[in-house]
Scaffold this active site. Structure first.
Site, PDB file in Angstrom:
ATOM      1  N   GLU A   1       1.545   2.554  -7.023  1.00 56.80           N
ATOM      2  CA  GLU A   1       2.191   3.384  -5.988  1.00 56.80           C
ATOM      3  C   GLU A   1       3.650   3.595  -6.356  1.00 56.80           C
ATOM      4  OE1 GLU A   1       1.432   1.448  -2.236  1.00 56.80           O
ATOM      5  OE2 GLU A   1      -0.721   1.602  -2.482  1.00 56.80           O
TER       6      GLU A   1
ATOM      7  N   HIS B   1       0.485   5.387   1.546  1.00 55.33           N
ATOM      8  CA  HIS B   1       0.597   4.016   2.092  1.00 55.33           C
ATOM      9  C   HIS B   1       1.392   4.009   3.409  1.00 55.33           C
ATOM     10  CE1 HIS B   1       0.399  -0.483   0.859  1.00 55.33           C
ATOM     11  NE2 HIS B   1       0.428  -0.380   2.180  1.00 55.33           N
TER      12      HIS B   1
ATOM     13  N   ASP C   1      -5.335   5.474   1.458  1.00 51.30           N
ATOM     14  CA  ASP C   1      -3.918   5.323   1.821  1.00 51.30           C
ATOM     15  C   ASP C   1      -3.212   4.402   0.826  1.00 51.30           C
ATOM     16  OD1 ASP C   1      -1.655   5.642   3.614  1.00 51.30           O
ATOM     17  OD2 ASP C   1      -1.991   3.558   4.218  1.00 51.30           O
TER      18      ASP C   1
ATOM     19  N   ALA D   1      -6.432  -0.645   2.863  1.00 58.23           N
ATOM     20  CA  ALA D   1      -6.057  -2.055   2.669  1.00 58.23           C
ATOM     21  C   ALA D   1      -5.183  -2.229   1.421  1.00 58.23           C
ATOM     22  CB  ALA D   1      -7.313  -2.910   2.606  1.00 58.23           C
TER      23      ALA D   1
HETATM   24  C1  GLV Z   1       1.197  -3.135   4.376  1.00 56.43           C
HETATM   25  O1  GLV Z   1       0.490  -2.747   3.526  1.00 56.43           O
HETATM   26  C2  GLV Z   1       1.357  -4.532   4.729  1.00 56.43           C
HETATM   27  O2  GLV Z   1       0.854  -5.422   4.037  1.00 56.43           O
HETATM   28  O3  GLV Z   1       2.011  -4.810   5.727  1.00 56.43           O
END
Ligand code: GLV
Length: 302
Positions: free
Chosen positions: A259, A276, A254, A229
Site C-alpha cells: 500500500e 484502506h 480495501d 482486513a
Molecule cells: C486498520 O487497518 C487497523 O488495524 O486499525
C-alpha cells in the site's frame, strides 16, 4: 517535556481538539511531514534520533531493526486495532509499551464491508464508471437476501458483519481458529466455507495467506470476495487469475499487500478498490484518536 511523533497522516483532521489534549498534558508533537505512510528506513530515521518518547502509530513497519534503533522510545500507541506491523517481541525486549484501540472501529469496518458487498452485487462501481463516460447501460446484479455469506475470522468485526448481512436475509457461516458459539451463524471448517459460500469476506488478523490458487479453485463459480482486513490474506496473483477465468465474479478490496497499491488488479472492471479506509468514518476516527492519545498518555506516565 515529552515528545511524540504522530505517524498517521489524517490525525486530528476530523477533530483538531484531539491535538490540544496532548498540549494540555505538556506533550509536544510532530506531525508526519511526508503526509503518507513512512517506509522502514524513514520511520527508523525518525525514531533513531532519540527525540521521541512516544509514537502515535499507523501501519508503518515497526520492525526489530526499527525498534532496536528507536532510542528513548517508551510507548507505541497504535491508532487502530491491528498490530501486525509491530514486532511485539522486539518492543518487549526494549521495554516499549504497546497499545491499540480495539472495539471503536468495529462499526466503521463492518459498514464498509456491507457497502462493498452491495456494490459488488449490484455492480455499482462498474456502472458508475460507465456513466461517467457517458454510457447509460443497464446490467442486472443480484440480491444479498438469500445468499450464503462466509466470514473468515469471527471477532468483533466479523460478528458485526454477520448481524448486518442477516438483517438483509442472508445466511452466515464462519471460520475462526477459536471455538466460538454464536446465535447468528454456524462455525465450519475453512474448506467447507470456501466450497459453499456465495460471498466470502475476510476479517482475520493478517498473519498468513489463507486464500491461494488452491482455495480459489474450490470456490463457487462467480464468487464474490471482500477483503477489509489485511492484504496478505489473499494471494493477489491467484486472485487476478481467478478474475480472468471468471471463477471470481468480483473482488472488493480495501487492503493490499503493498500500500499504496499499484498492481495488476487495477485493470479489472470487476474489482472494486478503496485505499484502506476501513476505519475512516469520522465518528470512528474521533473515538480511535482519543483512545490512542489516552493510551499514549497512560503509557508515558508509566
Ligand atoms: C486498520 O487497518 C487497523 O488495524 O486499525
Amino acid at each position: 517535556m515529552k515528545k511524540v511523533f504522530i505517524a498517521t497522516t489524517t490525525f486530528g483532521n476530523d477533530d483538531p481538539t484531539i491535538l490540544s489534549l496532548l498540549i494540555k498534558e505538556g506533550v509536544e508533537y510532530t506531525l508526519n511531514p511526508f503526509e503518507r505512510r513512512l517506509n522502514e528506513t524513514e520511520i527508523k530515521d525518525v525514531l533513531s534520533k532519540g527525540i521521541y518518547d512516544g509514537l502515535l502509530a499507523g501501519l508503518e513497519p515497526l520492525t526489530k531493526d526499527v525498534l532496536f534503533q528507536a532510542k528513548g522510545l517508551k510507548v507505541i500507541s497504535r491508532v487502530g486495532v491491528g498490530l501486525d506491523n509491530v514486532d511485539q517481541s522486539a518492543a518487549g525486549a526494549r521495554n516499549i509499551l504497546i497499545f491499540n484501540t480495539p472495539g471503536v472501529l468495529t462499526d466503521a469496518v463492518a459498514e464498509l464491508t456491507l457497502g462493498l458487498m452491495l456494490a459488488a452485487l449490484r455492480k455499482v462501481s462498474f456502472l458508475d464508471r460507465k456513466m461517467h463516460t457517458g454510457q447509460w447501460e443497464k446490467v442486472s446484479g443480484a440480491l444479498l437476501k438469500g445468499k450464503l455469506v462466509g466470514l473468515i475470522g469471527f471477532g468483533h468485526i466479523g460478528q458485526r458483519v454477520a448481524t448486518l448481512v442477516k438483517a438483509f436475509g442472508a445466511e452466515v457461516l464462519f471460520f475462526d481458529v477459536c471455538k466460538t458459539n454464536s446465535l447468528d451463524a454456524q462455525q465450519v471448517e475453512l474448506e467447507q466455507l470456501i466450497r459453499t459460500a456465495d460471498i466470502i469476506s475476510l476479517h482475520s488478523s493478517g498473519k498468513e495467506c489463507l486464500i491461494e490458487a488452491n482455495e480459489i479453485s474450490q470456490m463457487k463459480q462467480g464468487v464474490i470476495i471482500v477483503n477489509t482486513a489485511r492484504g496478505i490474506l489473499i494471494d493477489e496473483g491467484a486472485l487476478a487469475q481467478g478474475l480472468s477465468s471468471g471463477k471470481v465474479g468480483c473482488a472488493a478490496l480495501d487492503v493490499f499487500t503493498q500500500e499504496p497499491y499499484q498492481g495488476p488488479l487495477l485493470k479489472f472492471d470487476n474489482v472494486i478498490m478503496t485505499p484502506h479506509i476501513g476505519s475512516s468514518a469520522k465518528e470512528a476516527r474521533i473515538m480511535m484518536e482519543k483512545m490512542a492519545v489516552e493510551n499514549l498518555l497512560k503509557g508515558l506516565k508509566g
